[in-house]
Design an enzyme around this catalytic site. Structure first.
Site, short mmCIF file in Angstrom:
data_model
loop_
_atom_site.label_atom_id
_atom_site.label_comp_id
_atom_site.label_asym_id
_atom_site.label_seq_id
_atom_site.Cartn_x
_atom_site.Cartn_y
_atom_site.Cartn_z
N ARG A 118 35.18 14.56 -10.48
CA ARG A 118 34.32 15.58 -9.85
C ARG A 118 34.36 16.94 -10.53
NH1 ARG A 118 35.85 14.49 -3.69
NH2 ARG A 118 34.88 12.44 -3.50
N CYS A 158 33.49 14.34 1.37
CA CYS A 158 32.73 14.23 2.63
C CYS A 158 32.94 15.44 3.57
CB CYS A 158 33.08 12.93 3.35
SG CYS A 158 34.85 12.65 3.45
N GLN A 184 38.07 15.92 11.17
CA GLN A 184 37.60 14.79 10.35
C GLN A 184 37.95 13.43 10.94
OE1 GLN A 184 37.96 17.45 6.28
NE2 GLN A 184 38.13 15.24 6.11
N SER A 187 37.72 7.24 9.63
CA SER A 187 37.12 6.39 8.59
C SER A 187 37.18 7.09 7.24
CB SER A 187 35.68 6.01 8.95
OG SER A 187 34.91 7.17 9.16
N GLU A 210 42.74 17.84 0.90
CA GLU A 210 41.38 18.05 1.42
C GLU A 210 40.97 19.53 1.43
OE1 GLU A 210 40.04 15.28 1.77
OE2 GLU A 210 38.38 15.34 3.18
N LYS A 213 39.77 20.63 -1.99
CA LYS A 213 38.43 20.09 -2.30
C LYS A 213 37.37 20.83 -1.50
CE LYS A 213 40.25 15.46 -3.10
NZ LYS A 213 40.50 14.19 -2.44
N HIS A 251 32.33 13.81 10.61
CA HIS A 251 33.16 15.01 10.42
C HIS A 251 32.43 16.22 11.00
CE1 HIS A 251 35.66 12.60 7.94
NE2 HIS A 251 35.37 13.08 6.75
N ASN A 336 30.44 10.90 7.87
CA ASN A 336 31.23 10.94 6.64
C ASN A 336 31.09 9.72 5.76
OD1 ASN A 336 32.78 9.95 9.02
ND2 ASN A 336 34.26 9.38 7.46
N THR A 337 30.83 8.53 6.31
CA THR A 337 30.70 7.38 5.40
C THR A 337 29.24 7.11 5.06
OG1 THR A 337 30.72 5.70 7.14
CG2 THR A 337 32.84 6.29 6.16
P1 NAP Z 1 39.61 1.38 0.70
O1 NAP Z 1 39.00 0.93 1.96
O2 NAP Z 1 41.09 1.45 0.58
O3 NAP Z 1 39.03 0.43 -0.48
C1 NAP Z 1 39.52 0.53 -1.78
C2 NAP Z 1 38.77 -0.38 -2.74
O4 NAP Z 1 39.34 -0.18 -4.03
C3 NAP Z 1 38.93 -1.88 -2.43
O5 NAP Z 1 37.73 -2.55 -2.75
C4 NAP Z 1 40.04 -2.31 -3.41
O6 NAP Z 1 39.98 -3.66 -3.76
C5 NAP Z 1 39.66 -1.45 -4.59
N1 NAP Z 1 40.76 -1.32 -5.54
C6 NAP Z 1 42.04 -0.94 -5.30
N2 NAP Z 1 42.76 -1.02 -6.46
C7 NAP Z 1 41.89 -1.43 -7.42
C8 NAP Z 1 42.02 -1.73 -8.80
N3 NAP Z 1 43.20 -1.61 -9.45
N4 NAP Z 1 40.93 -2.15 -9.48
C9 NAP Z 1 39.75 -2.29 -8.85
N5 NAP Z 1 39.56 -2.05 -7.53
C10 NAP Z 1 40.63 -1.63 -6.84
O7 NAP Z 1 39.07 2.84 0.28
P2 NAP Z 1 37.72 3.59 0.76
O8 NAP Z 1 37.93 4.30 2.03
O9 NAP Z 1 36.59 2.63 0.63
O10 NAP Z 1 37.62 4.69 -0.37
C11 NAP Z 1 37.28 4.37 -1.70
C12 NAP Z 1 37.04 5.65 -2.49
O11 NAP Z 1 35.99 6.40 -1.89
C13 NAP Z 1 38.26 6.58 -2.55
O12 NAP Z 1 38.28 7.23 -3.80
C14 NAP Z 1 37.97 7.57 -1.44
O13 NAP Z 1 38.61 8.80 -1.66
C15 NAP Z 1 36.46 7.70 -1.57
N6 NAP Z 1 35.80 8.19 -0.37
C16 NAP Z 1 36.01 7.62 0.85
C17 NAP Z 1 35.32 8.12 1.97
C18 NAP Z 1 35.45 7.54 3.33
O14 NAP Z 1 34.81 8.09 4.25
N7 NAP Z 1 36.21 6.46 3.53
C19 NAP Z 1 34.46 9.19 1.82
C20 NAP Z 1 34.26 9.73 0.56
C21 NAP Z 1 34.93 9.21 -0.51
P3 NAP Z 1 40.92 -4.79 -3.05
O15 NAP Z 1 40.34 -5.01 -1.69
O16 NAP Z 1 40.75 -5.96 -3.96
O17 NAP Z 1 42.30 -4.25 -3.03
#
Ligand code: NAP
Length: 359
Positions: A118, A158, A184, A187, A210, A213, A251, A336-337
Site C-alpha cells: 500500500r 477498511c 470495528q 469480520s 490499525e 494505517k 465499521h 468492512n468486507t
Molecule cells: P483469512 O480468512 O485468514 O484468509 C487467509 C487466506 O490466505 C486463506 O485463503 C489462506 O489459505 C491464504 N494463505 C495463507 N497462507 C498462504 C500462503 N502461504 N500462500 C497462499 N495463500 C495463503 O484472512 P482474511 O480475513 O480473508 O484476510 C486476507 C487479507 O485481506 C489480509 O491481508 C487482511 O489484512 C486483508 N483484509 C481483510 C479484511 C477483512 O475485513 N477481513 C478487510 C480488508 C483487508 P488456506 O486456507 O489454504 O490457509
C-alpha cells in the site's frame, strides 16, 4: 465491455469467500482459478473450505468442484488461466509483497486487499470515488517492474473507508484537523462470534497496526502524482483510536473535523448527498447509485440497519452537529468486507477495466 477471466488468491479465507460470491454472477468477470496455501492446494474448493464457510451467501455452485492451486508454487498455471487476479492472503508482509510482485512480473495484474504494497510510491491505493486518477501511475510502476501488462493496485484499509469518503466532499473548505475513533467489526479480523467468543460482552481497545494505517493511508489517497510518484497530502492532520467491538460486520467511526472556512450544516449534508465519483459517472456494475447517504434520524446509522445499504457499497452518515472544540462532529459507517474489502476491490477492478488498464 469485454469479458475477463479472473483468479482469487486466498480464495478460502474470509475476504476470498466474499470475492467468490460477489463474482458469481458478475457481468464482466468470470472466476477461472482459485488459489490458497499448500494446506488447501489439490483439494476442491468445497473440501478445502469444509465447515469454515464464514458468510451468509452460500458457496457458488460453479466453484465448489474447482481444484485449488498452490498460490506460491503454481503461479504460471494460475496466470495461464486468468487475465488478472484478486489477492487477499494472510501471510507475512514480505512474503505477500513478493507474491504480488511475482504475479505482476508474470504479466498478471494484481488487485490487492493486502497492506504489503500500500505505501509503495508507484502502487496506486484507490477508493474509486475519490482518487481514480491515481491509476495514471501504473505505467511508471510497469517500467520499474519491467512489465507490459502486469502491475499491482491496492484498496485501502477498511477502517478509513467511512470517514475518508465523508470528508472528501468537504476538502475544498480546507479541513485542517480530523479525530476519528473507529468501532470495528470482528469480520475485519477474519473472525465470527463462533471463532471469537472473547468478544462477546466486550470491547477490546487494541487492533494491531490499525491506528497507523487509519492516520497514514488517507494522506496517500489525498495525494497527487508528481515526478513519477504519488506525493502524500500534508493535511488534514489525522489522529485515531481503533476499538474492536462485538459486531459481526460494519465499521462505525465517530469523527470530529476542523475547517478553516465557515460552513453551514445544510451545506455539508447537501454536499454529501450529491457527491459523485468516477464509478457513478462510468456507471460501473458495483457502484452504489448514491455513494454517501445522510440519515436525519438521531439514532442512525446503525450497523444492523444500515451496513447493507446499496449492497454494502454505500457509506451511511448521521448525527452531524457543530462542535465547540472542532468545527463539526458526525458518525459514519461502512461495510468492512464489502465496501471496505472485496466489494471495494471489485469496484477498483471495474474502474481499471473501464479505463483499459486490464487489456
Ligand atoms: P483469512 O480468512 O485468514 O484468509 C487467509 C487466506 O490466505 C486463506 O485463503 C489462506 O489459505 C491464504 N494463505 C495463507 N497462507 C498462504 C500462503 N502461504 N500462500 C497462499 N495463500 C495463503 O484472512 P482474511 O480475513 O480473508 O484476510 C486476507 C487479507 O485481506 C489480509 O491481508 C487482511 O489484512 C486483508 N483484509 C481483510 C479484511 C477483512 O475485513 N477481513 C478487510 C480488508 C483487508 P488456506 O486456507 O489454504 O490457509
Amino acid at each position: 465491455m469485454r469479458q475477463f477471466s479472473v483468479g482469487i488468491i486466498g480464495a478460502t479465507g474470509m475476504v476470498g469467500q466474499r470475492f467468490a460470491t460477489l463474482l458469481e454472477n458478475h457481468p464482466w468477470f468470470h472466476v477461472t482459478a482459485l488459489a490458497a496455501s499448500a494446506r488447501s492446494a489439490g483439494k476442491t474448493y468445497e473440501e478445502a473450505v469444509g465447515d469454515h464457510w464464514l458468510i451468509k451467501a452460500p458457496m457458488p455452485e460453479s466453484m465448489k468442484s474447482m481444484v485449488i492451486f498452490n498460490a506460491e508454487k503454481d503461479v504460471e498455471k494460475v496466470t495461464d488461466l486468468v487475465d488478472f487476479v484478486f489477492c487477499a492472503v494472510n501471510m507475512p508482509k514480505d512474503a505477500t509483497k513478493a507474491l504480488e510482485e511475482l504475479y505482476a512480473k508474470q504479466e498478471c495484474p494484481v488487485i490487492s486487499n493486502n497492506s504489503a504494497n500500500r505505501l509503495v510510491p508507484d502502487v496506486p491505493m484507490i477508493i474509486p470515488e475519490i482518487n481514480a486518477d491515481h491509476a495514471e501511475i501504473i505505467p511508471v510502476q510497469r517500467k520499474r517492474l519491467g512489465t507490459k501488462r502486469g502491475f499491482i493496485a491496492v484498496k485501502s484499509n477498511c477502517s478509513l473507508q467511512s470517514y475518508v469518503p465523508a470528508i472528501q466532499p468537504l476538502m475544498d473548505l480546507h479541513v485542517t484537523k480530523v479525530l476519528a475513533c473507529t468501532y470495528q467489526a470482528i469480520s475485519g479480523a477474519g473472525k465470527t462470534f463462533e471463532t471469537f467468543p472473547q468478544i462477546l460482552d466486550n470491547v477490546i481497545p487494541y487492533i494491531g497496526g490499525e491506528e497507523g494505517k487509519s492516520e497514514n493511508e488517507p494522506m496517500k489517497i489525498w495525494g497527487h502524482i508528481e515526478n513519477g510518484q504519488i506525493v502524500n497530502a500534508v493535511e488534514p492532520n489525522i489522529t485515531s483510536q481503533c476499538l474492536r467491538v462485538p459486531v459481526s460486520d460494519g465499521h462505525t467511526a465517530a469523527v470530529f473535523a476542523t475547517f478553516e472556512k465557515p460552513v453551514s450544516m445544510e451545506e455539508i449534508i447537501e454536499r454529501w448527498e450529491s457527491y459523485k465519483g468516477a464509478p457513478q459517472e462510468l456507471k460501473l456494475p458495483s457502484a452504489p447509485k448514491q455513494f454517501l447517504h445522510y440519515f436525519h434520524q438521531e439514532d442512525r446509522p446503525q450497523t444492523r440497519l444500515d451496513r447493507n445499504l446499496e449492497n454494502g457499497m454505500a457509506v451511511s452518515i448521521g448525527r452531524l452537529r457543530p462542535d465547540s472544540q472542532y468545527t463539526i462532529k458526525f458518525v459514519c459507517l461502512s461495510h468492512n468486507t464489502l465496501r471496505g474489502a472485496a466489494g471495494g476491490a471489485v469496484l477498483l477492478a471495474e474502474l481499471l477495466a473501464a479505463k483499459g488498464y486490464l487489456d
